[in-house]
Design an enzyme around this catalytic site. Structure first.
Site, PDB file in Angstrom:
ATOM      1  N   HIS A  44       0.831  -1.196   0.000  1.00 24.55           N
ATOM      2  CA  HIS A  44       0.000   0.000   0.000  1.00 24.55           C
ATOM      3  C   HIS A  44       0.868   1.248   0.000  1.00 24.55           C
ATOM      4  O   HIS A  44       2.071   1.181   0.268  1.00 24.55           O
ATOM      5  CB  HIS A  44      -0.961   0.009   1.192  1.00 24.55           C
ATOM      6  CG  HIS A  44      -0.354  -0.327   2.517  1.00 24.55           C
ATOM      7  ND1 HIS A  44       0.682   0.383   3.073  1.00 24.55           N
ATOM      8  CD2 HIS A  44      -0.638  -1.325   3.390  1.00 24.55           C
ATOM      9  CE1 HIS A  44       0.991  -0.141   4.235  1.00 24.55           C
ATOM     10  NE2 HIS A  44       0.212  -1.200   4.454  1.00 24.55           N
TER      11      HIS A  44
HETATM   12  P1  TYD Z   1      -2.403  -3.799   7.120  1.00 24.27           P
HETATM   13  O1  TYD Z   1      -2.284  -2.329   6.839  1.00 24.27           O
HETATM   14  O2  TYD Z   1      -2.903  -4.672   6.026  1.00 24.27           O
HETATM   15  O3  TYD Z   1      -1.038  -4.362   7.666  1.00 24.27           O
HETATM   16  P2  TYD Z   1       0.402  -4.373   6.929  1.00 24.27           P
HETATM   17  O4  TYD Z   1       0.558  -3.089   6.217  1.00 24.27           O
HETATM   18  O5  TYD Z   1       1.343  -4.538   8.034  1.00 24.27           O
HETATM   19  O6  TYD Z   1       0.472  -5.546   6.036  1.00 24.27           O
HETATM   20  O7  TYD Z   1      -3.329  -3.931   8.408  1.00 24.27           O
HETATM   21  C1  TYD Z   1      -3.940  -5.138   8.815  1.00 24.27           C
HETATM   22  C2  TYD Z   1      -5.255  -4.816   9.501  1.00 24.27           C
HETATM   23  O8  TYD Z   1      -5.023  -4.059  10.684  1.00 24.27           O
HETATM   24  C3  TYD Z   1      -6.198  -4.016   8.640  1.00 24.27           C
HETATM   25  O9  TYD Z   1      -7.513  -4.508   8.855  1.00 24.27           O
HETATM   26  C4  TYD Z   1      -6.119  -2.621   9.180  1.00 24.27           C
HETATM   27  C5  TYD Z   1      -5.745  -2.824  10.628  1.00 24.27           C
HETATM   28  N1  TYD Z   1      -4.883  -1.753  11.184  1.00 24.27           N
HETATM   29  C6  TYD Z   1      -5.404  -0.886  12.130  1.00 24.27           C
HETATM   30  O10 TYD Z   1      -6.578  -0.960  12.525  1.00 24.27           O
HETATM   31  N2  TYD Z   1      -4.598   0.087  12.644  1.00 24.27           N
HETATM   32  C7  TYD Z   1      -3.284   0.215  12.239  1.00 24.27           C
HETATM   33  O11 TYD Z   1      -2.569   1.129  12.740  1.00 24.27           O
HETATM   34  C8  TYD Z   1      -2.774  -0.686  11.261  1.00 24.27           C
HETATM   35  C9  TYD Z   1      -1.356  -0.568  10.782  1.00 24.27           C
HETATM   36  C10 TYD Z   1      -3.607  -1.658  10.771  1.00 24.27           C
END
Ligand code: TYD
Length: 141
Positions: free
Chosen positions: A51
């Site tokens: 992302h």
């Molecule tokens: P995601 O952004 O996909 O994790 P990464 O970038 O590490 O692969 O996040 C996974 C899940 O956690 C998604 O449902 C969003 C949630 N999340 C939060 O609620 N707060 C946060 O600060 C983060 C980073 C993720």
């Protein structure tokens, strides 16, 4: 833009009792820390991230173990190895990032400049490529 992704070496105050690493917002990293999260237990073949963020800047630190982060600004790509608890990688807003190649003991600490807001994440790479081109044109004006 990719040149803004930079390794940061943090001050160390270790002594014969062990190691101590200091990360102060607006001092050792270029933003006030509003959010901290950490990622562990990801298998080596997992790719996380995938992302870009409209507003948030990040610093990534493997406080234990190792991983890699590939950054992409729509034109250039660069791979950083995160393999020292006293070294972080600063990621500006609007870069696409993939975190991968996690060691079994990897604990990836992430410091963020903004609170979580799902709306400011771009999770579709094709959409990112379109958005970042417009964003680059606007920031050159
Ligand atoms: P995601 O952004 O996909 O994790 P990464 O970038 O590490 O692969 O996040 C996974 C899940 O956690 C998604 O449902 C969003 C949630 N999340 C939060 O609620 N707060 C946060 O600060 C983060 C980073 C993720």
């Amino acid at each position: 833009m990719i040149e803004k992704c930079k390794l940061i070496e943090f001050p160390q105050k270790g002594d014969d009792r062990g190691h101590l690493v200091i990360v102060e917002g607006n001092r050792d990293i270029p933003f006030e820390i509003k959010r901290v999260f950490y990622i562990y237990g990801s298998d080596r073949d997992v790719i996380r991230g995938r992302h870009a963020n409209y507003n948030t800047e990040f610093v990534l630190i493997n406080v234990a173990g190792t991983s890699k982060v590939k950054v992409d600004d729509g034109t250039n790509q660069k791979i950083f190895s995160l393999d020292r608890p006293h070294t972080g990688i600063f990621l500006p807003k609007m870069v696409w990032k993939d975190m991968y190649d996690f060691s079994e003991d990897s604990v990836l600490l992430v410091l963020a400049s903004e609170h979580y807001d799902a709306e400011e994440y771009i999770r579709d790479y094709e959409q990112y490529l379109k958005v970042v081109e417009t964003w680059k044109e606007e920031s050159m004006e």
